[in-house]
Design a protein around this motif. Sequence first.
Motif, short mmCIF file in Angstrom:
data_model
loop_
_atom_site.label_atom_id
_atom_site.label_comp_id
_atom_site.label_asym_id
_atom_site.label_seq_id
_atom_site.Cartn_x
_atom_site.Cartn_y
_atom_site.Cartn_z
N GLN A 223 -7.72 1.99 0.38
CA GLN A 223 -6.80 0.89 0.04
C GLN A 223 -7.28 -0.33 0.85
O GLN A 223 -6.61 -0.76 1.80
N PRO A 224 -8.44 -0.87 0.49
CA PRO A 224 -9.12 -1.81 1.38
C PRO A 224 -8.34 -3.10 1.65
O PRO A 224 -8.35 -3.59 2.78
N GLY B 88 0.85 -1.19 0.00
CA GLY B 88 0.00 0.00 0.00
C GLY B 88 0.88 1.23 0.00
O GLY B 88 2.10 1.14 0.18
N THR B 89 0.26 2.40 -0.19
CA THR B 89 1.02 3.66 -0.17
C THR B 89 0.75 4.38 1.14
O THR B 89 -0.40 4.66 1.49
N VAL B 90 1.86 4.66 1.82
CA VAL B 90 1.80 5.26 3.16
C VAL B 90 2.63 6.54 3.11
O VAL B 90 3.66 6.58 2.44
N THR C 175 -3.30 2.70 14.93
CA THR C 175 -4.39 3.42 14.28
C THR C 175 -4.11 3.54 12.79
O THR C 175 -3.05 4.02 12.39
N LEU C 176 -5.06 3.07 11.99
CA LEU C 176 -5.00 3.26 10.55
C LEU C 176 -5.69 4.58 10.25
O LEU C 176 -6.87 4.75 10.58
N THR C 177 -4.96 5.51 9.64
CA THR C 177 -5.54 6.82 9.38
C THR C 177 -5.02 7.32 8.04
O THR C 177 -4.52 6.55 7.23
N GLY C 178 -5.16 8.60 7.78
CA GLY C 178 -4.70 9.06 6.47
C GLY C 178 -4.92 10.54 6.31
O GLY C 178 -4.82 11.30 7.26
N GLY C 179 -5.38 10.83 5.06
CA GLY C 179 -5.95 9.98 4.00
C GLY C 179 -7.07 9.06 4.51
O GLY C 179 -7.54 9.18 5.62
N GLU C 180 -7.43 8.18 3.64
CA GLU C 180 -8.53 7.28 3.96
C GLU C 180 -8.07 5.84 3.87
O GLU C 180 -7.82 5.33 2.77
N PHE D 132 -0.34 6.46 8.33
CA PHE D 132 -1.08 7.40 7.49
C PHE D 132 -1.12 6.89 6.05
O PHE D 132 -0.10 6.86 5.37
N PHE D 133 -2.31 6.49 5.62
CA PHE D 133 -2.51 6.01 4.25
C PHE D 133 -2.60 7.21 3.30
O PHE D 133 -3.22 8.21 3.64
N LYS D 134 -2.04 7.03 2.11
CA LYS D 134 -2.11 8.13 1.14
C LYS D 134 -3.30 7.90 0.20
O LYS D 134 -3.51 6.80 -0.28
N GLY D 135 -4.05 8.97 -0.02
CA GLY D 135 -5.21 8.90 -0.90
C GLY D 135 -6.51 9.02 -0.12
O GLY D 135 -6.68 8.35 0.90
#
Length: 300
Positions: free
Chosen positions: A138-139, A3-5, A129-134, A24-27
């Motif tokens: 990137q399910p 994934g892109t982080v 914590t998965l955060t971002g972005g959303e 932090f997820f990108k997008g």
Amino acid sequence: MKGTVFNIQRFCLHDGPGIRTAVFFKGCPLHCAWCHNPESQLSRAEIFYKPDSCLKCGACVQACPKGLHAVSGPVHTYDRTLCEACGACASVCPAGALELCGRRMEADEVLLSVLRDKDFYSSSGGGLTLTGGEPMAQPGFALELAQKAHEAGIHVCVETCGYCAAKDLAGIVPYTDLFLYDFKLADGEAHKRWTGADNRLIMQNLSLLSRAGADIVLRCPIIPGVNDTRGHMEDIARTAHLNPGIRQIDLEPYHPLGIEKCLRLGREAGYDKTDFLSPAQLEPHARWLKDRTGLPINVA
Ligand code: SF4
Ligand code: SF4
């Protein structure tokens, strides 16, 4: 899965309970005008450029395979329109004026970094914590990370804007201890105007999570001139009443740090108020919400 982080931040205290590592997820499918992480919005990597830090040393001029940097006397120019974010310039910049934002990572690589602080999570009630972005943009990557962290005994929070496929959200519920669910505006037209998308799917997904028995913190950014009204507090209270999975409401005062970040990304901010909203300014709203809902209200 990869994934892109764009950041892995250790020792976070505001992204769920206890001491946490925030990935932090990108997008993001939304583009909130006041976004304080505008570097999270595009799914592809990009370059942060801080002109004030530039030493005009010319190292980036030599490094860029596309010839996009130039230094002439006291002036450094960077043509980002053709940039492919390979990161070569950022890797040689001695001043930190160029920074690559976003990189592809395996879920296992992210997990290794998260596991380093497992002792702190145990002693503080924290976790990942998965955060971002959303994250839900990137399910597959989000699911693998949540599942593996869950299996490793780590408390998992997913922070989401809720604008995602219902089946993806439902799929991550068994591996998520707490959802941090954004709520910005109840009116669909206003929501579209300020975030770029209608809120129907978001409200449906909130209901789905609540019915699935998920624990939810409703996170409400309070933006002057947009939703800092009693009417919006009534919408928050109604939303909490309709979704019993909501255990707590967070009121998040607006801050303008996204404006400077937009400039570093070569973009204009969609909301340009530069005054911070203080937590004290939200206390009357917090007291009203507490009386109305009986839920814990956190202002931070
Ligand atoms: S990221 Fe790569 S393509 Fe973009 S400016 Fe830097 S070196 Fe050139
Ligand atoms: S390498 Fe960094 S400090 Fe040197 S000219 Fe390029 S941006 Fe400026």
